[in-house]
Design an enzyme around this catalytic site. Structure first.
Site, PDB file in Angstrom:
ATOM      1  N   ASP A   1     -45.308 -35.748   8.896  1.00  0.00           N
ATOM      2  CA  ASP A   1     -44.796 -35.943   7.536  1.00  0.00           C
ATOM      3  C   ASP A   1     -44.720 -34.572   6.862  1.00  0.00           C
ATOM      4  O   ASP A   1     -45.564 -34.225   6.037  1.00  0.00           O
ATOM      5  CB  ASP A   1     -45.726 -36.914   6.791  1.00  0.00           C
ATOM      6  CG  ASP A   1     -45.200 -37.278   5.415  1.00  0.00           C
ATOM      7  OD1 ASP A   1     -44.107 -36.814   5.041  1.00  0.00           O
ATOM      8  OD2 ASP A   1     -45.888 -38.017   4.694  1.00  0.00           O
ATOM      9  N   TRP A   2     -43.716 -33.819   7.265  1.00  0.00           N
ATOM     10  CA  TRP A   2     -43.480 -32.463   6.735  1.00  0.00           C
ATOM     11  C   TRP A   2     -42.558 -32.600   5.528  1.00  0.00           C
ATOM     12  O   TRP A   2     -41.394 -32.922   5.666  1.00  0.00           O
ATOM     13  CB  TRP A   2     -42.855 -31.608   7.837  1.00  0.00           C
ATOM     14  CG  TRP A   2     -42.373 -30.235   7.458  1.00  0.00           C
ATOM     15  CD1 TRP A   2     -42.360 -29.642   6.233  1.00  0.00           C
ATOM     16  CD2 TRP A   2     -41.801 -29.261   8.359  1.00  0.00           C
ATOM     17  NE1 TRP A   2     -41.835 -28.373   6.297  1.00  0.00           N
ATOM     18  CE2 TRP A   2     -41.483 -28.113   7.595  1.00  0.00           C
ATOM     19  CE3 TRP A   2     -41.545 -29.242   9.740  1.00  0.00           C
ATOM     20  CZ2 TRP A   2     -40.903 -26.973   8.162  1.00  0.00           C
ATOM     21  CZ3 TRP A   2     -40.965 -28.114  10.296  1.00  0.00           C
ATOM     22  CH2 TRP A   2     -40.659 -26.986   9.519  1.00  0.00           C
ATOM     23  N   GLU A   3     -43.143 -32.353   4.338  1.00  0.00           N
ATOM     24  CA  GLU A   3     -42.371 -32.523   3.098  1.00  0.00           C
ATOM     25  C   GLU A   3     -42.160 -31.183   2.407  1.00  0.00           C
ATOM     26  O   GLU A   3     -42.990 -30.775   1.617  1.00  0.00           O
ATOM     27  CB  GLU A   3     -43.080 -33.485   2.151  1.00  0.00           C
ATOM     28  CG  GLU A   3     -43.227 -34.878   2.736  1.00  0.00           C
ATOM     29  CD  GLU A   3     -43.792 -35.889   1.742  1.00  0.00           C
ATOM     30  OE1 GLU A   3     -43.771 -35.634   0.530  1.00  0.00           O
ATOM     31  OE2 GLU A   3     -44.254 -36.933   2.198  1.00  0.00           O
ATOM     32  N   PHE A   4     -41.067 -30.537   2.662  1.00  0.00           N
ATOM     33  CA  PHE A   4     -39.945 -30.805   3.539  1.00  0.00           C
ATOM     34  C   PHE A   4     -39.505 -29.477   4.129  1.00  0.00           C
ATOM     35  O   PHE A   4     -39.758 -28.433   3.513  1.00  0.00           O
ATOM     36  CB  PHE A   4     -38.762 -31.409   2.755  1.00  0.00           C
ATOM     37  CG  PHE A   4     -39.031 -32.799   2.243  1.00  0.00           C
ATOM     38  CD1 PHE A   4     -38.862 -33.916   3.072  1.00  0.00           C
ATOM     39  CD2 PHE A   4     -39.477 -32.998   0.945  1.00  0.00           C
ATOM     40  CE1 PHE A   4     -39.109 -35.199   2.591  1.00  0.00           C
ATOM     41  CE2 PHE A   4     -39.736 -34.291   0.476  1.00  0.00           C
ATOM     42  CZ  PHE A   4     -39.555 -35.386   1.301  1.00  0.00           C
TER      43      PHE A   4
END
Ligand SMILES: *[C@@H]1O[C@H](CO)[C@@H](O)[C@H](O)[C@H]1NC(C)=O
Ligand SMILES: *[C@@H]1O[C@H](CO)[C@@H](O)[C@H](O)[C@H]1NC(C)=O
Ligand SMILES: *[C@@H]1O[C@H](CO)[C@@H](O)[C@H](O)[C@H]1NC(C)=O
Ligand SMILES: *[C@@H]1O[C@H](CO)[C@@H](O)[C@H](O)[C@H]1NC(C)=O
Ligand SMILES: *[C@@H]1O[C@H](CO)[C@@H](O)[C@H](O)[C@H]1NC(C)=O
Ligand SMILES: *[C@@H]1O[C@H](CO)[C@@H](O)[C@H](O)[C@H]1NC(C)=O
Ligand SMILES: *[C@@H]1O[C@H](CO)[C@@H](O)[C@H](O)[C@H]1NC(C)=O
Ligand SMILES: *[C@@H]1O[C@H](CO)[C@@H](O)[C@H](O)[C@H]1NC(C)=O
Length: 386
Positions: free
Chosen positions: A143-146
């Site tokens: 969950d790489w935001e972003f």
């Protein structure tokens, strides 16, 4: 006012044969076990994993772990290690547990640093597989935001390709089922860096290397907007900021529908109206309404509606629901809008849905149950039951 509920009931009654078929399929164990009904569990003492109703979900995500910013390995304190062990020990074999890495509070620059460097990628990937296996997880989620530049997007594609290769190699070496690899992504395939600039996700790599993507189809409007609006409206006649646009964009961008999973928020966003008599969608506001930073759990929204005698409105144009009382305005998803969205997701042949997050539904899991039932009673394009 619009009542998709009535349609739902008709469909339900008209499909007794389907029900029998479904029953048989369940008894024979040939139910479409491939569908995803997932839930993110945010590490929190008030809602232990044991409180999750496991008959409503196929996959549960532990949120979140983060890589150490010096070693690039997943950092585990002893407390976290104990929590991971408790988490996986909680669920029956019907529910797969995944580790989600990142989240809104993890420094996105750290992921950029890892993804841009071959040695860092290898170290990071190795540690995610080791931790997942050590604690009995079935998969890992990023969950790489972003990613915020074109090269970060392409580095992310490299990361997924190498991650998949490492997962396959580990499975071949150990004779175990490969770990699942998923990612939580922006609501649309093009990440809007600004009003005029957007960056495309590395769809080719994502489609080849991920089991599926969890599309964060929510937070499209919130108290940061200067007008009221549906936080997760299925449609928006005035802009591309809608769940429907976003999900379609992922498919048009090249991710196979059976790798697209729709996000559903178990919370509402609140505003304070400028004028209590102007309370439609697009009404001017002065700021956030009740709740922590203008957010309320679904169960709190229902309490708010009950205690204030709020007016509840279904907006046909956006397929969303909102309530208002005095100068407070709340946009959220309820049983009706969730049933409509699940129907929409199945019309697009999506793989399933996920909820953010555990502990926000009513005590009796009203919305999660509605999603499950709506999904089961739908018939897919081939005439089968999903
Ligand atoms: C869990 O969900 C199932 C399916 O909807 C329901 O039958 C059951 O009563 C629920 N259990 C609890 C403890 O809420
Ligand atoms: C790594 O994290 C620590 C603790 O949060 C912080 O003090 C340090 O500055 C960070 N180092 C880098 C290179 O970001
Ligand atoms: C963490 O656990 C390890 C192994 O059980 C132990 O050796 C170590 O002292 C613990 N560390 C802390 C800070 O409690
Ligand atoms: C994020 O990480 C980068 C690089 O490690 C660092 O320079 C920056 O200060 C960090 N930002 C925050 C908000 O911690
Ligand atoms: C991770 O690295 C260690 C040490 O090099 C190695 O023994 C292990 O097999 C690697 N694990 C995976 C899953 O690649
Ligand atoms: C709201 O924001 C939009 C775009 O930023 C701007 O055009 C508009 O004037 C603002 N409206 C109000 C009432 O502040
Ligand atoms: C919405 O998206 C479509 C297709 O990506 C694009 O052609 C159109 O300009 C967008 N509309 C707005 C209002 O941004
Ligand atoms: C609404 O509030 C009343 C009184 O506070 C309570 O008795 C009732 O159970 C509530 N209904 C729901 C659906 O929460």
């Amino acid at each position: 006012m619009f009542h998709p509920w009535k349609k739902q009931k008709l469909m339900f009654m008209g499909s007794l044969n389907m029900l029998r078929l479904l029953f048989l399929a369940t008894v024979l164990g040939i139910t479409a076990a491939n569908d995803i009904k997932a839930l993110y569990w945010l590490e929190q003492p008030l809602f232990p994993p044991s409180a999750i109703n496991t008959s409503l979900f196929t996959h549960v995500y532990y949120a979140f772990l983060a890589p150490n910013n010096a070693t690039y390995q997943l950092h585990l304190s002893n407390t976290t290690a104990a929590a991971l062990a408790t988490f996986t020990a909680t669920f029956p074999p019907t529910v797969a547990a995944l580790i989600s890495i990142g989240g809104a509070t993890t420094n996105a620059t750290l992921f950029a640093a890892i993804a841009s460097n071959a040695a860092a990628r290898a170290t990071f990937i190795n540690s995610t597989i080791a931790v997942a296996r050590a604690f009995g997880f079935h998969g890992v989620d990023l969950d790489w935001e972003f990613p915020r530049t074109a090269s970060q997007m392409s580095d992310m594609g490299k990361l997924f390709a190498e991650w998949r290769a490492a997962i396959s190699a580990e499975a071949a070496a150990t004779g175990r089922k490969p770990l699942l690899l998923t990612a939580a992504v922006y609501f649309a395939v093009d990440y809007f860096v600004s009003e005029t600039t957007s960056l495309r996700y590395p769809v080719g790599s994502m489609n080849d290397n991920l089991d599926w993507v969890n599309v964060m189809s929510y937070d499209l409007k919130g108290p940061w907007s200067n007008r009221t609006g549906p936080p997760a409206g299925l449609f928006d006649p005035k802009s591309n900021g809608s769940v429907g646009f976003g999900l379609r964009s992922w498919i048009q961008g090249g991710v196979s529908p059976n790798k697209v999973v729709m996000g559903l928020p178990l919370y509402g966003r609140t505003w304070q109206l400028r004028d209590p008599n102007v309370h439609g969608i697009g009404a001017p506001v002065v700021g956030p309404g009740p709740g922590l930073d203008g957010a309320m759990a679904l169960f709190q929204v229902l309490e708010f509606n009950n205690q204030t005698g709020a007016s509840i409105v279904y907006d046909k144009e956006t397929a969303s629901v909102y309530s208002y009382s005095g100068s407070y305005w709340v946009g959220y998803d309820d049983s009706v809008t969730v049933a409509v969205k699940v129907g929409f997701a199945q019309a697009l042949s999506l793989r399933g849905y996920f909820f953010w997050a555990a502990g926000l539904d009513t005590d009796d899991w009203k919305i999660s149950t509605q999603a499950l039932n709506s999904w089961m009673f739908c018939i897919n394009a081939n005439g089968g039951v999903n």
